[in-house]
Design a protein around this motif. Structure first.
Motif, mmCIF file in Angstrom:
data_model
loop_
_atom_site.group_PDB
_atom_site.id
_atom_site.type_symbol
_atom_site.label_atom_id
_atom_site.label_comp_id
_atom_site.label_asym_id
_atom_site.label_seq_id
_atom_site.Cartn_x
_atom_site.Cartn_y
_atom_site.Cartn_z
ATOM 1 N N ILE A 1 9.459 -35.541 -79.709
ATOM 2 C CA ILE A 1 10.840 -35.352 -79.278
ATOM 3 C C ILE A 1 11.606 -34.672 -80.402
ATOM 4 O O ILE A 1 11.536 -35.093 -81.564
ATOM 5 N N ASN A 2 12.350 -33.633 -80.055
ATOM 6 C CA ASN A 2 13.217 -32.969 -81.020
ATOM 7 C C ASN A 2 14.440 -33.856 -81.197
ATOM 8 O O ASN A 2 15.308 -33.916 -80.330
ATOM 9 N N ILE A 3 14.512 -34.558 -82.313
ATOM 10 C CA ILE A 3 15.560 -35.546 -82.510
ATOM 11 C C ILE A 3 16.946 -34.908 -82.530
ATOM 12 O O ILE A 3 17.919 -35.502 -82.062
ATOM 13 N N SER A 4 17.077 -33.698 -83.032
ATOM 14 C CA SER A 4 18.372 -33.020 -83.051
ATOM 15 C C SER A 4 18.875 -32.777 -81.635
ATOM 16 O O SER A 4 20.053 -32.998 -81.333
ATOM 17 N N GLU A 5 17.992 -32.323 -80.758
ATOM 18 C CA GLU A 5 18.378 -32.093 -79.361
ATOM 19 C C GLU A 5 18.713 -33.410 -78.669
ATOM 20 O O GLU A 5 19.648 -33.486 -77.887
ATOM 21 N N TYR A 6 17.947 -34.439 -78.972
ATOM 22 C CA TYR A 6 18.202 -35.753 -78.383
ATOM 23 C C TYR A 6 19.587 -36.252 -78.776
ATOM 24 O O TYR A 6 20.340 -36.758 -77.948
ATOM 25 N N ASN B 1 15.502 -36.755 -90.675
ATOM 26 C CA ASN B 1 14.497 -35.700 -90.773
ATOM 27 C C ASN B 1 13.185 -36.189 -91.373
ATOM 28 O O ASN B 1 12.215 -35.444 -91.405
ATOM 29 N N ARG B 2 13.141 -37.411 -91.827
ATOM 30 C CA ARG B 2 11.922 -37.962 -92.432
ATOM 31 C C ARG B 2 11.030 -38.665 -91.426
ATOM 32 O O ARG B 2 9.950 -39.123 -91.775
ATOM 33 N N ILE B 3 11.478 -38.781 -90.183
ATOM 34 C CA ILE B 3 10.685 -39.488 -89.185
ATOM 35 C C ILE B 3 10.303 -38.536 -88.046
ATOM 36 O O ILE B 3 10.962 -37.521 -87.832
ATOM 37 N N GLU B 4 9.232 -38.863 -87.380
ATOM 38 C CA GLU B 4 8.814 -38.144 -86.180
ATOM 39 C C GLU B 4 8.928 -39.112 -85.018
ATOM 40 O O GLU B 4 8.536 -40.276 -85.127
ATOM 41 N N ILE B 5 9.462 -38.630 -83.905
ATOM 42 C CA ILE B 5 9.633 -39.468 -82.735
ATOM 43 C C ILE B 5 8.843 -38.862 -81.583
ATOM 44 O O ILE B 5 8.940 -37.659 -81.326
ATOM 45 N N PHE B 6 8.044 -39.705 -80.934
ATOM 46 C CA PHE B 6 7.226 -39.276 -79.807
ATOM 47 C C PHE B 6 7.584 -40.087 -78.588
ATOM 48 O O PHE B 6 7.825 -41.290 -78.671
#
Length: 50
Positions: free
Chosen positions: A39-44, A23-28
């Protein structure tokens, strides 16, 4: 800090940083037109069944 990760390496990277830090990172993702899309990492992770 910004780093570039190939999609096939993303699950390995997420495994290395651990579930407490996800939850500390953002992924694009980069679209075909060059624009960035968050990108919603939880959905990924659900799609990968991790």
């Amino acid at each position: 800090m910004e780093i570039q990760i190939n999609p096939e390496d993303l699950s390995l990277f997420l495994e290395k940083i651990g579930p407490n830090n996800i939850n500390r990172i953002e992924i694009f993702g980069i679209n075909e037109d060059g624009s960035r899309e968050k990108i919603n990492i939880s959905e990924y992770l659900k799609e990968l069944d991790i």
